[in-house]
Structures are given as structure tokens and as C-alpha cells.
Design an enzyme around this catalytic site. Structure first.
Site, short mmCIF file in Angstrom:
data_model
loop_
_atom_site.label_atom_id
_atom_site.label_comp_id
_atom_site.label_asym_id
_atom_site.label_seq_id
_atom_site.Cartn_x
_atom_site.Cartn_y
_atom_site.Cartn_z
N LYS A 45 0.97 4.34 -2.87
CA LYS A 45 0.74 5.76 -2.63
C LYS A 45 1.95 6.60 -3.01
CE LYS A 45 -3.49 5.43 -1.47
NZ LYS A 45 -4.53 5.97 -2.39
N TYR B 14 0.84 -1.20 0.00
CA TYR B 14 0.00 0.00 0.00
C TYR B 14 0.88 1.26 0.00
CZ TYR B 14 -3.36 3.49 1.67
OH TYR B 14 -4.15 4.61 1.81
#
Length: 237
Positions: free
Chosen positions: A138, A134
Site C-alpha cells: 500500500k 501488505y
């Protein structure tokens, strides 16, 4: 009136932004993962929103989402709100879909990408597009926001850390203010403030912050864009 497309607008920050922007008189296009979930935005459609559907974890469906938006007409702003925190869809939803929609949707002069403070823990390694975390996703989407502002003159790409807010993803115990979690996206989408029009920034609660240094490195930007173009078969012009 500004036409604004918001991905992942069935609930959470995306829906909150859609409700606010509709209330301000803007032309909003909302998005659901599939036709069944469009029922959750019937009230927004009743207030004048348009709606599109497609699973952003599937590149073919993401392309169809772009086609649906283009059939509605040119949009002024895209808020890339949709995201997932775990599972095999992290990279497809958080990075590949925003990239494809950026490449394929006609007209927007402002592009707002949802990032996270966790992007600072990401690794600037484009080979992780197929298996990254994750945090990696990002970092990549924040880099995309900065790169778009460089390679598309007149287009303002911005990344936003909405904070840890009490949405379905964030959980009911999240400590940050839900309203502040979508205020910056709305401001970047509609404000004539010179800062909102500048592009290339990373924002948290309407304050410009310093992102991971790699986001501003032209070599990493170009490497990431080349990897995404190779992965999708679609260059970002």
C-alpha cells in the site's frame, strides 16, 4: 457521461462503486477474476455495464485485461480497487497489476488507487516488490498515485484509504461505514471539484490526509518506477 473501469468489482467496495456510478448514468466497465465469476455481475451488465475478466495476480492475464478494456474504447477513469491482504499475490495484485494497467490502458485522465492507513507502516524499499508485506504494497501503490500525477501532465492520480469497512476482506465486524468506504472513489472519478481534479493526494472520506513522507520523495518514486519497469518489462511513459 464518463466511462469508468473498476478492477475487482464482483463484490465489496468495487461492486458498490459500480452500482452507484451506473445509477448516476455513467458508462461502467466491471472486472472479475475469471470467466466463471462474471456470473456475479450479470445484473450490472443487464443495467448497461461492460465486463472484462482476468486474474490480476498473473501479469500475462493483467495485460489481457488491459487489452479487453482498450477494445471497449478509451476510458476516462480507472479505479484500481482490486486487492488482497495475505498470501503470495499481495505484490502482484496490489502493486504490479495497477502499474501494468496504468501503463497499458488508453486514455484515462483520472486514476484512483486503493490504499490503506497501514501504508504508513510500509518500508520505502523497492527491493521488497518480490516479497513485501501488505503495508509495503500500500505504500508502493500510494507512491505510484503521486508519481503518476508528476510524470503525466494532465492526469490526476489519487490514493484513497477507504477505512476498515465490512467487506469480504475487512470482515463483518469492521467498524467503518461501508458507504463512506466507496464515496471518495466515486467523487474523485466524477466530480468537477478542483480538489478532485488536482491529483497527487491521499484521501480518507473525502478529506485530504498526509501520507507516508516517502510517497512524495522524487528519488523513491523514480526508484520504485524503475524497479516496476524492470520487473514487468514495461516502462511507464
Amino acid at each position: 457521461m464518463t466511462r469508468i473501469f473498476i478492477t475487482g468489482s464482483v463484490d465489496g467496495l468495487g461492486r458498490a462503486a459500480a452500482e452507484t456510478l451506473l445509477g448516476e448514468g455513467h458508462d461502467v466497465v466491471v472486472h472479475a477474476r475469471d470467466e466463471n465469476r462474471l456470473a456475479a455481475v450479470e445484473d450490472l451488465v443487464g443495467r448497461g455495464a461492460s465486463a472484462v475478466a482476468g486474474d490480476l495476480s498473473d501479469p500475462a492475464e493483467t495485460r489481457e485485461v488491459a487489452a479487453q478494456v482498450n477494445r471497449i474504447g478509451d476510458v476516462d477513469v480507472v479505479i484500481h480497487n482490486a486487492g488482497v491482504y495475505t498470501g503470495s499475490a499481495i505484490m502482484p495484485v496490489n502493486v504490479v497489476a495497477p502499474y501494468l494497467l496504468t501503463a497499458l490502458i488508453d486514455g484515462p485522465r483520472r486514476l484512483v488507487y486503493l490504499s490503506s492507513g497501514m501504508h504508513r507502516s510500509g518500508r520505502p524499499d523497492a527491493s521488497r516488490l518480490r516479497s513485501g508485506t501488505y503495508a509495503d504494497s500500500k505504500l508502493f501503490v500510494t507512491t505510484l498515485a503521486v508519481a503518476v500525477s508528476r510524470i503525466r501532465p494532465g492526469v490526476a492520480g489519487s490514493a484513497v484509504d477507504p477505512g476498515w469497512v465490512p467487506t469480504r476482506m475487512g470482515g463483518p465486524g469492521a467498524p467503518d461505514d461501508l458507504r463512506l468506504g466507496h464515496l471518495t472513489q466515486e467523487w474523485l472519478a466524477t466530480s468537477d471539484d478542483p480538489e478532485a481534479l488536482l491529483g497527487g493526494g491521499y484521501w480518507h472520506h473525502r478529506q485530504r490526509r498526509d501520507p507516508h513522507p516517502a510517497t512524495g520523495e522524487r528519488h523513491f518514486q523514480d526508484t520504485l518506477l524503475a524497479a516496476l519497469a524492470d520487473l514487468t518489462g514495461t516502462p511507464l511513459a
